[in-house]
Design a protein around this motif. Structure first.
Motif, PDB file in Angstrom:
ATOM      1  N   UNK A 492       0.790  -1.193  -0.441  1.00 46.14           N
ATOM      2  CA  UNK A 492       0.022  -0.527  -0.111  1.00 46.14           C
ATOM      3  C   UNK A 492       0.769   1.681   0.232  1.00 46.14           C
ATOM      4  N   UNK A 493       0.226   2.055  -0.215  1.00 44.74           N
ATOM      5  CA  UNK A 493       0.788   2.839  -0.413  1.00 44.74           C
ATOM      6  C   UNK A 493       0.695   4.187   0.425  1.00 44.74           C
ATOM      7  N   UNK A 494       1.528   5.340   1.583  1.00 45.71           N
ATOM      8  CA  UNK A 494       0.725   5.861   3.206  1.00 45.71           C
ATOM      9  C   UNK A 494       1.527   7.325   2.300  1.00 45.71           C
ATOM     10  N   UNK A 495       0.401   8.224   2.721  1.00 42.04           N
ATOM     11  CA  UNK A 495       0.384   9.373   2.426  1.00 42.04           C
ATOM     12  C   UNK A 495       1.124  10.549   3.287  1.00 42.04           C
ATOM     13  N   UNK A 496       2.035  11.286   2.561  1.00 41.29           N
ATOM     14  CA  UNK A 496       3.260  11.876   3.426  1.00 41.29           C
ATOM     15  C   UNK A 496       1.944  12.699   4.275  1.00 41.29           C
ATOM     16  N   UNK A 497       2.678  12.853   5.287  1.00 45.94           N
ATOM     17  CA  UNK A 497       2.109  13.246   6.391  1.00 45.94           C
ATOM     18  C   UNK A 497       2.550  15.036   6.805  1.00 45.94           C
ATOM     19  N   UNK A 498       4.404  15.146   7.075  1.00 47.03           N
ATOM     20  CA  UNK A 498       4.438  16.247   6.855  1.00 47.03           C
ATOM     21  C   UNK A 498       3.871  17.079   6.161  1.00 47.03           C
ATOM     22  N   UNK A 499       4.463  16.496   4.691  1.00 43.03           N
ATOM     23  CA  UNK A 499       3.285  17.576   3.502  1.00 43.03           C
ATOM     24  C   UNK A 499       1.829  18.400   3.374  1.00 43.03           C
ATOM     25  N   UNK A 500       1.078  17.046   4.133  1.00 40.74           N
ATOM     26  CA  UNK A 500       0.120  17.599   4.924  1.00 40.74           C
ATOM     27  C   UNK A 500      -0.185  18.832   5.778  1.00 40.74           C
ATOM     28  N   UNK A 501       0.285  18.194   6.479  1.00 42.98           N
ATOM     29  CA  UNK A 501       1.169  19.359   7.813  1.00 42.98           C
ATOM     30  C   UNK A 501       0.821  20.558   7.568  1.00 42.98           C
ATOM     31  N   UNK A 502       2.001  20.662   6.807  1.00 49.01           N
ATOM     32  CA  UNK A 502       2.330  22.237   6.125  1.00 49.01           C
ATOM     33  C   UNK A 502       1.071  22.941   5.175  1.00 49.01           C
ATOM     34  N   UNK A 503       0.199  21.932   4.594  1.00 47.70           N
ATOM     35  CA  UNK A 503      -0.715  21.979   3.977  1.00 47.70           C
ATOM     36  C   UNK A 503      -1.641  23.275   5.321  1.00 47.70           C
ATOM     37  N   UNK A 687       7.895   5.035  -2.594  1.00 48.31           N
ATOM     38  CA  UNK A 687       6.698   4.844  -1.012  1.00 48.31           C
ATOM     39  C   UNK A 687       7.745   3.764  -0.586  1.00 48.31           C
ATOM     40  N   UNK A 688       8.491   2.863  -1.927  1.00 47.76           N
ATOM     41  CA  UNK A 688       9.905   1.920  -0.734  1.00 47.76           C
ATOM     42  C   UNK A 688      11.439   2.858  -0.374  1.00 47.76           C
ATOM     43  N   UNK A 689      11.650   1.966   0.636  1.00 46.66           N
ATOM     44  CA  UNK A 689      12.852   2.677   0.591  1.00 46.66           C
ATOM     45  C   UNK A 689      14.237   2.606  -0.588  1.00 46.66           C
ATOM     46  N   UNK A 690      14.438   4.096  -0.053  1.00 42.44           N
ATOM     47  CA  UNK A 690      15.626   4.116  -1.637  1.00 42.44           C
ATOM     48  C   UNK A 690      17.147   5.345  -1.138  1.00 42.44           C
ATOM     49  N   UNK A 739       8.414  -6.001   6.491  1.00 46.85           N
ATOM     50  CA  UNK A 739       7.736  -5.749   7.711  1.00 46.85           C
ATOM     51  C   UNK A 739       7.075  -4.583   7.599  1.00 46.85           C
ATOM     52  N   UNK A 740       7.684  -3.277   7.209  1.00 44.88           N
ATOM     53  CA  UNK A 740       7.592  -1.961   7.190  1.00 44.88           C
ATOM     54  C   UNK A 740       5.800  -2.066   6.296  1.00 44.88           C
ATOM     55  N   UNK A 741       4.909  -0.959   6.512  1.00 48.14           N
ATOM     56  CA  UNK A 741       4.073  -0.660   5.820  1.00 48.14           C
ATOM     57  C   UNK A 741       4.663  -0.363   4.132  1.00 48.14           C
ATOM     58  N   UNK A 742       3.460  -0.470   2.447  1.00 49.60           N
ATOM     59  CA  UNK A 742       4.701   0.242   2.461  1.00 49.60           C
ATOM     60  C   UNK A 742       5.571  -0.016   1.381  1.00 49.60           C
ATOM     61  N   UNK A 743       5.712  -1.340   2.284  1.00 54.26           N
ATOM     62  CA  UNK A 743       7.294  -1.427   1.881  1.00 54.26           C
ATOM     63  C   UNK A 743       7.857  -1.961   0.497  1.00 54.26           C
ATOM     64  N   UNK A 744       6.549  -3.120  -0.164  1.00 54.71           N
ATOM     65  CA  UNK A 744       7.098  -3.139  -1.457  1.00 54.71           C
ATOM     66  C   UNK A 744       5.865  -2.119  -2.369  1.00 54.71           C
ATOM     67  N   UNK A 745       5.844  -0.747  -2.491  1.00 51.88           N
ATOM     68  CA  UNK A 745       5.270  -0.107  -3.334  1.00 51.88           C
ATOM     69  C   UNK A 745       6.366   0.616  -4.264  1.00 51.88           C
TER      70      UNK A 745
END
Length: 824
Positions: A492-503, A687-690, A739-745
């Motif tokens: 799954x893809x998770x919404x970016x928290x910090x960006x929406x907090x800034x909005x 979404x996945x770690x790079x 284990x992390x959610x969205x790791x396969x994104x």
């Protein structure tokens, strides 16, 4: 905020719904099974919130009305509650633990992300509509007079909620979250997970009707509540269908679980409240499932009337009371019935497939689907394993259907048969989008029937069947569902928290100063910038003056294509920080700059340019175009203003790079002209770690940075570097933790570049006389305008680059875990 939304909010909802369920139970003469009280409570609170939001004057009182309704239930229902707990009702622990387990599994991507967010980001932006609708209805009721009909926000509200669009779930959501002062954007996913969890109780009762008890009944209920298709819908927060499912299962539990029809007048009240909630949440189309549930006891009622065991007048009284309760509790739907019917017809007949590339497959009804999301087909080995799981489930469902008939559970058999018949009938006349919804709402029935095969083997005379076959079949059925859900969790893809907090901070700073033009494709901005009258040319509902700016929904917005006069209506423009993009016209000055966004304000008295030419942000204006604008400026006695691009070192990525491929690692070299501090800008969908390396040294790990639309890649917060002049090698490598959610994104790299610090404000403006326009050709300006000379403007208010407290370190983790220096 994470603890409030994820753990405190569902507890508050549970208390409110239990109190509301007790009040409905009291009105129904104490006829409701304890397991359905939370779902009935949801139904009761939907009715309250629908009535209070019908008028502008009473809408703001919705949270208080919800609390009052629940408190009344506790006041009148304490003796009933004590009888449930003190009476040692069988399976009491399962009735508490099972909904908790469903909630945790349904919200697993958010829970294990450890931050406020929502899942399947970008897959279905309908959730943005429900967020703004919930907020608007609670503050303004159904009064739409104050909306701006020319901009996106007003058009969305009018197109949905002024047309009798179902809003039952929205009003309950909008009325409950403010009790804890929660932003709706972060409370939406927990709300969906909670509502789905209330379906576990009715599912448990239906599993017991199959003959299952204890852990097997709980596993059957868990599987029926969370089959792969339902799990996919809760991940995308499809709130209407998620709210309708508990109502469907509750209606079934109320009519199937009765050995004899309930002839009491008050006995139909609980059922009618649930019907009203389903109608409010899903619209008049919910009537199809109401007919299925009503048809089950009708035969018994008619037979009782013919045999003289009940007077016909009593049946008429039952029908009249049920109708009255349903009409009152879903009043906004019924008085807008013509609009509700049009909405239902529009949805049923739409040719728009939504987020579906192709129709869903009938096999998905079996509950197992080993794919990254419900819209895609399993690949490779998953395809074979999925086929096996589906075959086992369908075969078990057939055996389970025979078992239901054999144990003479006629009411359950009738309900299951009518549910499947309704699915076939509606699918025959539906479209791709509605067929998917119907398939999802029917999937729990097939899964329950499959568990009937477990009940059959458990009751078999064969010791082998009881001790081996039954546990193995139960493990396959439950395992197939849970593994399918785990695959979706992983990808799954998770919404970016910090960006929406800034909005959200922008909404507080610039509230009431719109209309605001928003150039980033992000329809969730409609909620975050709701006080700024936001409009996006690439949204479904575009600003009327800018309808021709983009060709398709989601296309990138190019400000250079907007006629200068069309921007006069926009005092504010919000853009993403991106050194490769053009700045707004010279009539705008930079007011505010954050980590992700810039706010540009129209300068007092600034006129619209007489002519503006620019091609694309990455393809400057030509000499011929500049000459044309110069002639226009000269004839009008104006000057030229040009936007000069910032100095930038580009890193050649030769198009997009899929870093998830086996050979998906990417490396490239670049030349730094002078020693000093540089900002590294990365664009992509990661979404996945790079892991990012520079000259063999890890400088950052990027993850959970997505825009939700591949046509508009996300621009990451710049990484501050100290670089020596000369050649450097940069590398991007995908990492795949389990284990992390969205790791396969997704893990796509689109482009990378470096600029000197402070380049976030982008191009500098220069004034040029029309006679000297030829000097601009060599400078390759992004755009040129015929207008008055650019005025000097006060410096922008800037916000230093820092991670939000709710943003995990892995989102942008500098090497050695050092905090990145400020960029502005």
């Amino acid at each position: 905020m994470f603890l409030l939304t994820t753990f405190v909010y569902p507890v508050l909802l549970a208390v409110l719904c239990l109190g509301a369920g007790l009040l409905v139970d009291r009105c129904a003469g104490g006829s409701l099974p304890p397991a359905v009280l939370p779902a009935v409570g949801v139904a009761g609170l939907i009715a309250v919130s629908q009535l209070t939001t019908d008028l502008k004057a009473t809408a703001p009182a919705t949270p208080y009305a919800i609390v009052g309704f629940a408190l009344a239930g506790f006041s009148l229902g304490i003796p009933r509650l004590r009888s449930f707990v003190g009476g040692g009702a069988p399976g009491w622990a399962w009735q508490i633990g099972l909904p908790v387990a469903v909630y945790v599994l349904a919200l697993a991507p958010v829970v294990f992300a450890g931050r406020t967010t929502f899942s399947s980001y970008g897959l279905l932006p309908d959730s943005a509509v429900h967020m703004i609708g919930a907020d608007f209805l609670i503050h303004h009721g159904r009064d739409y007079a104050g909306l701006d009909p020319a901009n996106s926000y007003g058009q969305y509200i009018r197109a949905y909620f002024a047309t009798s669009y179902p809003s039952g779930a929205d009003t309950l959501f909008g009325g409950s979250a403010p009790l804890l002062r929660l932003p709706l954007i972060w409370a939406f996913q927990p709300f969906n997970a909670f509502v789905l969890a209330t379906a576990a109780g009715p599912a448990l009762l239906l599993a017991r009707e199959l003959g299952l008890r204890g852990a097997l009944a709980a596993l059957a209920a868990l599987s029926a509540t969370l089959p792969a298709l339902v799990y996919g819908y809760v991940l995308v927060a499809s709130v209407k269908e998620i709210t309708a499912l508990p109502m469907i299962l509750t209606m079934a539990a109320l009519v199937v679980g009765r050995r004899r029809p309930d002839f009491s007048i008050r006995g139909v009240i609980g059922f009618a409240v649930v019907v009203a909630a389903g109608v409010s949440a899903l619209g008049v189309a919910f009537g199809a499932w109401v007919l299925v549930a009503v048809a089950v006891p009708v035969v018994g009622l008619v037979r009782a009337a013919l045999e003289g065991r009940v007077e016909p007048v009593r049946l008429l009284g039952l029908a009249a009371l049920a109708t009255a309760v349903t009409v009152v509790c879903a009043w906004p739907t019924w008085y807008g019935l013509s609009g509700s019917l049009k909405v239902a017809e529009s949805i049923a007949g739409t040719t728009n497939p939504g987020n579906l590339v192709r129709p869903l497959r009938v096999a998905q009804i079996a509950g197992s689907w080993l794919s990254r999301n419900y819209t895609s087909r399993p690949d490779g080995g998953n395809l074979d394993l999925t086929s096996i799981l589906i075959a086992v489930t369908i075969a078990a469902a057939v055996v389970g259907a025979i078992h239901v008939v054999r144990i003479r559970a006629h009411a359950l058999a009738a309900w299951c048969g009518l549910m499947l018949a309704t699915w076939l009938a509606l699918t025959a006349y539906g479209a791709t989008w509605t067929d998917a919804k119907i398939l999802m709402l029917t999937s729990p029935v097939v899964v329950l029937l499959a568990w009937g095969a477990v009940a059959a083997t458990r009751s078999s005379r064969s010791r082998l069947a009881r001790l081996i076959l039954a546990p193995v079949l139960a493990a396959v059925l439950a395992g197939g569902v849970l593994v399918s859900d785990a695959v979706q969790y992983h990808d799954t893809a998770l919404a970016p928290t910090a960006r929406y907090d800034e909005l959200a901070s922008l909404n507080s700073l610039f509230a009431g100063r719109g209309p605001t033009l928003f150039t980033d494709f992000d329809e969730w901005s409609l909620y975050e910038l709701r006080s700024m009258d936001v409009g996006g040319p690439d949204f479904v509902y575009r600003p009327l003056a800018l309808e021709t700016i983009v060709r398709y929904h989601g296309d990138p917005v190019n400000l250079d294509r907007i006629p200068p006069a069309a921007l006069l209506a926009y005092p504010l423009i919000v853009t993403r920080r991106d050194p490769t993009a053009s700045r707004p016209p010279s009539a705008y000055g930079l007011l505010w700059q954050g980590n992700y966004y810039e706010v540009w304000g129209r300068l007092p008295g600034a006129p619209a340019a007489l002519a503006h030419v620019g091609r694309t942000p990455r393809l400057p204006a030509t000499c011929a175009q500049i000459g044309d604008v110069a002639r226009i400026a000269a004839s009008a006695g104006l000057g030229l203003v040009a936007a000069m691009p910032v100095d930038r070192v580009s890193i050649d990525t030769t198009g997009s790079v899929n870093l998830r491929q086996p050979d998906g690692g990417f490396t490239s070299t670049f030349e730094i002209p002078r020693t000093g501090t540089w900002d590294l800008w990365v664009r992509g969908e990661m979404m996945a770690a790079v892991r990012v390396t520079l000259d063999g040294r890890t400088i950052a790990t990027i993850s959970e940075q997505v825009s939700g639309n591949a046509f508009n890649p996300d621009t990451m917060v710049p990484i501050r570097l100290q670089l020596a002049a000369g050649t450097h090698r940069i590398g991007f490598t995908h990492e795949d933790p389990i284990l992390p959610p969205g790791a396969g994104g997704s893990a796509y790299l689109y482009s990378a570049s470096l600029t000197r610090p402070g380049a976030g404000a982008r191009e500098r403006l220069v004034n040029v006389a029309p006679a000297n326009s030829g000097s601009l050709c060599a400078d390759r300006p992004q755009w040129v305008e015929a207008t008055v000379p650019a005025a000097s403007v006060p410096p922008a208010r800037t916000v230093p680059t820092r991670r939000s407290k709710s943003t995990p370190a892995r989102s942008l983790r500098p090497a050695s875990h050092r905090r990145a220096p400020a960029t502005s």
